[in-house]
Write a protein that holds these residues in place. Structure first.
Motif, PDB file in Angstrom:
ATOM      1  N   ASP A  78      -3.879  -9.195  -4.282  1.00  0.00           N
ATOM      2  CA  ASP A  78      -3.127  -9.874  -3.232  1.00  0.00           C
ATOM      3  C   ASP A  78      -1.779  -9.203  -2.966  1.00  0.00           C
ATOM      4  O   ASP A  78      -1.104  -9.509  -1.983  1.00  0.00           O
ATOM      5  N   ARG A  79      -1.385  -8.248  -3.818  1.00  0.00           N
ATOM      6  CA  ARG A  79      -0.122  -7.533  -3.612  1.00  0.00           C
ATOM      7  C   ARG A  79      -0.281  -6.348  -2.665  1.00  0.00           C
ATOM      8  O   ARG A  79       0.725  -5.791  -2.203  1.00  0.00           O
ATOM      9  N   PHE A  80      -1.501  -5.948  -2.383  1.00  0.00           N
ATOM     10  CA  PHE A  80      -1.711  -4.762  -1.553  1.00  0.00           C
ATOM     11  C   PHE A  80      -1.012  -4.837  -0.190  1.00  0.00           C
ATOM     12  O   PHE A  80      -0.333  -3.885   0.196  1.00  0.00           O
ATOM     13  N   PRO A  81      -1.152  -5.918   0.587  1.00  0.00           N
ATOM     14  CA  PRO A  81      -0.510  -5.941   1.913  1.00  0.00           C
ATOM     15  C   PRO A  81       0.999  -5.738   1.846  1.00  0.00           C
ATOM     16  O   PRO A  81       1.565  -4.962   2.636  1.00  0.00           O
ATOM     17  N   ALA A  82       1.677  -6.420   0.920  1.00  0.00           N
ATOM     18  CA  ALA A  82       3.135  -6.292   0.828  1.00  0.00           C
ATOM     19  C   ALA A  82       3.533  -4.874   0.422  1.00  0.00           C
ATOM     20  O   ALA A  82       4.494  -4.307   0.958  1.00  0.00           O
ATOM     21  N   LEU A  83       2.799  -4.290  -0.508  1.00  0.00           N
ATOM     22  CA  LEU A  83       3.115  -2.931  -0.957  1.00  0.00           C
ATOM     23  C   LEU A  83       2.855  -1.914   0.144  1.00  0.00           C
ATOM     24  O   LEU A  83       3.617  -0.951   0.311  1.00  0.00           O
ATOM     25  N   LEU A  84       1.804  -2.121   0.917  1.00  0.00           N
ATOM     26  CA  LEU A  84       1.523  -1.232   2.044  1.00  0.00           C
ATOM     27  C   LEU A  84       2.631  -1.319   3.089  1.00  0.00           C
ATOM     28  O   LEU A  84       3.094  -0.294   3.603  1.00  0.00           O
ATOM     29  N   ASN A  85       3.047  -2.535   3.400  1.00  0.00           N
ATOM     30  CA  ASN A  85       4.131  -2.700   4.377  1.00  0.00           C
ATOM     31  C   ASN A  85       5.422  -2.066   3.876  1.00  0.00           C
ATOM     32  O   ASN A  85       6.204  -1.518   4.662  1.00  0.00           O
ATOM     33  N   GLU A  86       5.635  -2.110   2.586  1.00  0.00           N
ATOM     34  CA  GLU A  86       6.821  -1.478   2.012  1.00  0.00           C
ATOM     35  C   GLU A  86       6.774   0.034   2.231  1.00  0.00           C
ATOM     36  O   GLU A  86       7.772   0.656   2.606  1.00  0.00           O
ATOM     37  N   LEU A  87       5.605   0.637   2.007  1.00  0.00           N
ATOM     38  CA  LEU A  87       5.459   2.076   2.223  1.00  0.00           C
ATOM     39  C   LEU A  87       5.632   2.430   3.696  1.00  0.00           C
ATOM     40  O   LEU A  87       6.233   3.456   4.040  1.00  0.00           O
ATOM     41  N   THR A 100     -11.356  -0.389  -3.339  1.00  0.00           N
ATOM     42  CA  THR A 100     -11.882  -0.973  -2.106  1.00  0.00           C
ATOM     43  C   THR A 100     -10.895  -1.963  -1.506  1.00  0.00           C
ATOM     44  O   THR A 100     -10.625  -1.948  -0.304  1.00  0.00           O
ATOM     45  N   ALA A 101     -10.347  -2.832  -2.359  1.00  0.00           N
ATOM     46  CA  ALA A 101      -9.414  -3.854  -1.864  1.00  0.00           C
ATOM     47  C   ALA A 101      -8.185  -3.216  -1.231  1.00  0.00           C
ATOM     48  O   ALA A 101      -7.671  -3.708  -0.223  1.00  0.00           O
ATOM     49  N   GLY A 102      -7.707  -2.126  -1.800  1.00  0.00           N
ATOM     50  CA  GLY A 102      -6.548  -1.444  -1.241  1.00  0.00           C
ATOM     51  C   GLY A 102      -6.837  -0.844   0.114  1.00  0.00           C
ATOM     52  O   GLY A 102      -6.023  -0.931   1.045  1.00  0.00           O
ATOM     53  N   ALA A 103      -8.020  -0.225   0.260  1.00  0.00           N
ATOM     54  CA  ALA A 103      -8.390   0.369   1.542  1.00  0.00           C
ATOM     55  C   ALA A 103      -8.620  -0.701   2.600  1.00  0.00           C
ATOM     56  O   ALA A 103      -8.233  -0.537   3.763  1.00  0.00           O
ATOM     57  N   VAL A 104      -9.245  -1.802   2.216  1.00  0.00           N
ATOM     58  CA  VAL A 104      -9.457  -2.911   3.155  1.00  0.00           C
ATOM     59  C   VAL A 104      -8.112  -3.466   3.623  1.00  0.00           C
ATOM     60  O   VAL A 104      -7.921  -3.766   4.815  1.00  0.00           O
ATOM     61  N   ALA A 105      -7.162  -3.581   2.715  1.00  0.00           N
ATOM     62  CA  ALA A 105      -5.830  -4.060   3.091  1.00  0.00           C
ATOM     63  C   ALA A 105      -5.137  -3.079   4.024  1.00  0.00           C
ATOM     64  O   ALA A 105      -4.448  -3.479   4.971  1.00  0.00           O
ATOM     65  N   ALA A 106      -5.317  -1.770   3.779  1.00  0.00           N
ATOM     66  CA  ALA A 106      -4.703  -0.757   4.638  1.00  0.00           C
ATOM     67  C   ALA A 106      -5.242  -0.851   6.055  1.00  0.00           C
ATOM     68  O   ALA A 106      -4.503  -0.685   7.030  1.00  0.00           O
ATOM     69  N   ARG A 107      -6.522  -1.125   6.183  1.00  0.00           N
ATOM     70  CA  ARG A 107      -7.098  -1.294   7.521  1.00  0.00           C
ATOM     71  C   ARG A 107      -6.576  -2.577   8.178  1.00  0.00           C
ATOM     72  O   ARG A 107      -6.289  -2.600   9.375  1.00  0.00           O
ATOM     73  N   ALA A 108      -6.408  -3.620   7.380  1.00  0.00           N
ATOM     74  CA  ALA A 108      -5.996  -4.917   7.930  1.00  0.00           C
ATOM     75  C   ALA A 108      -4.557  -4.911   8.421  1.00  0.00           C
ATOM     76  O   ALA A 108      -4.228  -5.627   9.380  1.00  0.00           O
ATOM     77  N   VAL A 109      -3.668  -4.124   7.792  1.00  0.00           N
ATOM     78  CA  VAL A 109      -2.269  -4.141   8.222  1.00  0.00           C
ATOM     79  C   VAL A 109      -2.085  -3.468   9.573  1.00  0.00           C
ATOM     80  O   VAL A 109      -1.040  -3.624  10.217  1.00  0.00           O
ATOM     81  N   THR A 111      -1.803  -0.264  10.483  1.00  0.00           N
ATOM     82  CA  THR A 111      -0.948   0.895  10.637  1.00  0.00           C
ATOM     83  C   THR A 111      -1.704   2.073  11.246  1.00  0.00           C
ATOM     84  O   THR A 111      -2.920   2.186  11.095  1.00  0.00           O
ATOM     85  N   THR A 112      -0.972   2.922  11.950  1.00  0.00           N
ATOM     86  CA  THR A 112      -1.566   4.152  12.485  1.00  0.00           C
ATOM     87  C   THR A 112      -1.302   5.337  11.560  1.00  0.00           C
ATOM     88  O   THR A 112      -1.758   6.448  11.841  1.00  0.00           O
ATOM     89  N   ILE A 113      -0.570   5.103  10.476  1.00  0.00           N
ATOM     90  CA  ILE A 113      -0.324   6.166   9.500  1.00  0.00           C
ATOM     91  C   ILE A 113      -1.651   6.587   8.881  1.00  0.00           C
ATOM     92  O   ILE A 113      -2.469   5.740   8.522  1.00  0.00           O
ATOM     93  N   PRO A 114      -1.905   7.878   8.734  1.00  0.00           N
ATOM     94  CA  PRO A 114      -3.152   8.317   8.098  1.00  0.00           C
ATOM     95  C   PRO A 114      -3.283   7.773   6.676  1.00  0.00           C
ATOM     96  O   PRO A 114      -2.299   7.722   5.930  1.00  0.00           O
ATOM     97  N   VAL A 115      -4.483   7.361   6.327  1.00  0.00           N
ATOM     98  CA  VAL A 115      -4.744   6.788   5.010  1.00  0.00           C
ATOM     99  C   VAL A 115      -5.904   7.541   4.363  1.00  0.00           C
ATOM    100  O   VAL A 115      -6.962   7.706   4.979  1.00  0.00           O
ATOM    101  N   VAL A 116      -5.703   7.990   3.138  1.00  0.00           N
ATOM    102  CA  VAL A 116      -6.758   8.600   2.340  1.00  0.00           C
ATOM    103  C   VAL A 116      -7.065   7.650   1.188  1.00  0.00           C
ATOM    104  O   VAL A 116      -6.197   7.384   0.358  1.00  0.00           O
ATOM    105  N   PHE A 117      -8.278   7.101   1.158  1.00  0.00           N
ATOM    106  CA  PHE A 117      -8.629   6.170   0.088  1.00  0.00           C
ATOM    107  C   PHE A 117      -9.393   6.898  -1.010  1.00  0.00           C
ATOM    108  O   PHE A 117     -10.021   7.931  -0.797  1.00  0.00           O
ATOM    109  N   VAL A 118      -9.330   6.322  -2.207  1.00  0.00           N
ATOM    110  CA  VAL A 118      -9.995   6.897  -3.376  1.00  0.00           C
ATOM    111  C   VAL A 118     -10.698   5.780  -4.149  1.00  0.00           C
ATOM    112  O   VAL A 118     -10.113   4.720  -4.393  1.00  0.00           O
TER     113      VAL A 118
END
Length: 329
Positions: A78-87, A100-109, A111-118
């Motif tokens: 549940d911390r992923f969205p806040a941490l992504l917005n911070e970045l 997976t949860a981190g990448a899903v959160a990155a899509r949900a926020v 952003t147009t910033i490029p994202v590389v998931f692992v």
């Protein structure tokens, strides 16, 4: 005269603005990379170090031509969205995100910033990309390849290594995206190999003690775990509880076996992070995530902890030992 004055004004404005634009595109200016990991630094810093190693191999020098801004979810998805917005607020040029949860959160926020998931499980199935070959958005990266029968392969190896296995416990987090198909695969594989599978839902680390107590009451003979930030973050606790319950375990991340688990089979996660540096390099040089195919692991490793086998009174068959990439003495 009016036209000439307007022209000179425009030219002067352009000249004044030019240095700012030039500085924004200055080749020597360090690029800022956001790094968001699902776990905690104490347990998973080697993932970040592997990523940095990949960057160094490509000529990046931290503090000179690249700056890495790292954030850690500490196993709390549940911390992923806040941490992504911070970045995003820190104006990073690109984000590397784990799980997976981190990448899903990155899509949900959004952003147009490029994202590389692992380490994402089934990026197509959870809606991160339009296709594996052409992701089509601002996200691409490296899957965990769990969608390719890996759960069934783990069960097959486990049954060969520790026969018989009539009652198998499976820990999984029902709130983690992408795990339901893996649970179905485990059920199918268990039926194929004549194993009775008993799933145990764990969505909070506080539930682990109760789950293992129930395993003992139900006389489980083996343990498997489906990977998500919760189980990976708490791998030491899971391995310790399995030892106390005298349950041999097959685990999804190699780090489980190095922590004391009996066996682990899967891709090297540090290697995926090292390879992610290559995608970051391509994107920083102008490539679009939409055109970079999602890649899968190219190497899978089997690790067997012989110290744990001895403590459990187990003798692993030689044919299984011969297949191991690493034996922990």
């Amino acid at each position: 005269m009016t036209t000439r004055r307007a022209f000179l004004g425009t030219l002067a404005g352009s000249l004044l603005a030019l240095p700012l634009a030039a500085r924004a595109q200055e080749p020597g200016k360090p690029r800022r990379i956001g790094f968001l990991e699902a776990g905690a630094p104490a347990a998973n810093r080697h993932f970040l170090e592997a990523f940095k190693r990949g960057l160094r191999e490509l000529g990046y020098v931290e503090g000179q031509n690249v700056v890495i801004v790292d954030r850690w979810a500490d196993g709390q998805v549940d911390r992923f969205p806040a941490l992504l917005n911070e970045l995003i607020e820190l104006k990073v040029d690109i984000i590397v995100v784990a799980a997976t949860a981190g990448a899903v959160a990155a899509r949900a926020v959004g952003t147009t910033i490029p994202v590389v998931f692992v380490g994402v499980q089934d990026p197509l199935g959870v809606g991160l990309v339009a296709s594996l070959g052409r992701p089509g958005g601002n996200l691409t990266g490296f899957s965990q390849a769990e969608e390719d029968g890996l759960v069934g392969k783990r069960l097959e190896l486990f049954k060969e290594a520790v026969p018989p296995m009539p009652r198998l416990a499976l820990i999984w987090n029902p709130t983690a995206p992408g795990l339901a198909p893996r649970l179905n695969e485990a059920r199918t594989a268990a039926a194929k190999f004549g194993v009775s599978l008993r799933p145990f839902e764990v969505s909070d680390a506080k539930e682990l003690d109760g789950a293992f107590a129930e395993m003992t009451r139900e006389r489980m003979t083996g343990l498997m775990v489906l990977a998500d930030p919760l189980t990976v973050r708490n791998r030491a606790q899971i391995v310790d509880l399995a030892a106390k319950a005298r349950l041999p375990g097959m685990y999804p991340f190699l780090e489980f076996a190095r922590t004391g688990g009996l066996m682990a089979y899967g891709p090297s996660v540090p290697e995926l992070f090292r390879r992610a540096a290559g995608y970051v390099d391509k994107i920083l040089k102008g490539a679009k995530p939409a055109d970079l195919p999602v890649e899968q692991p190219t190497k899978f490793e089997l690790i067997i902890n012989l110290k744990t086998a001895k403590a459990l009174g187990l003798t692993i068959p030689r044919r299984i030992l011969a297949r191991a990439d690493e034996l922990i003495q």
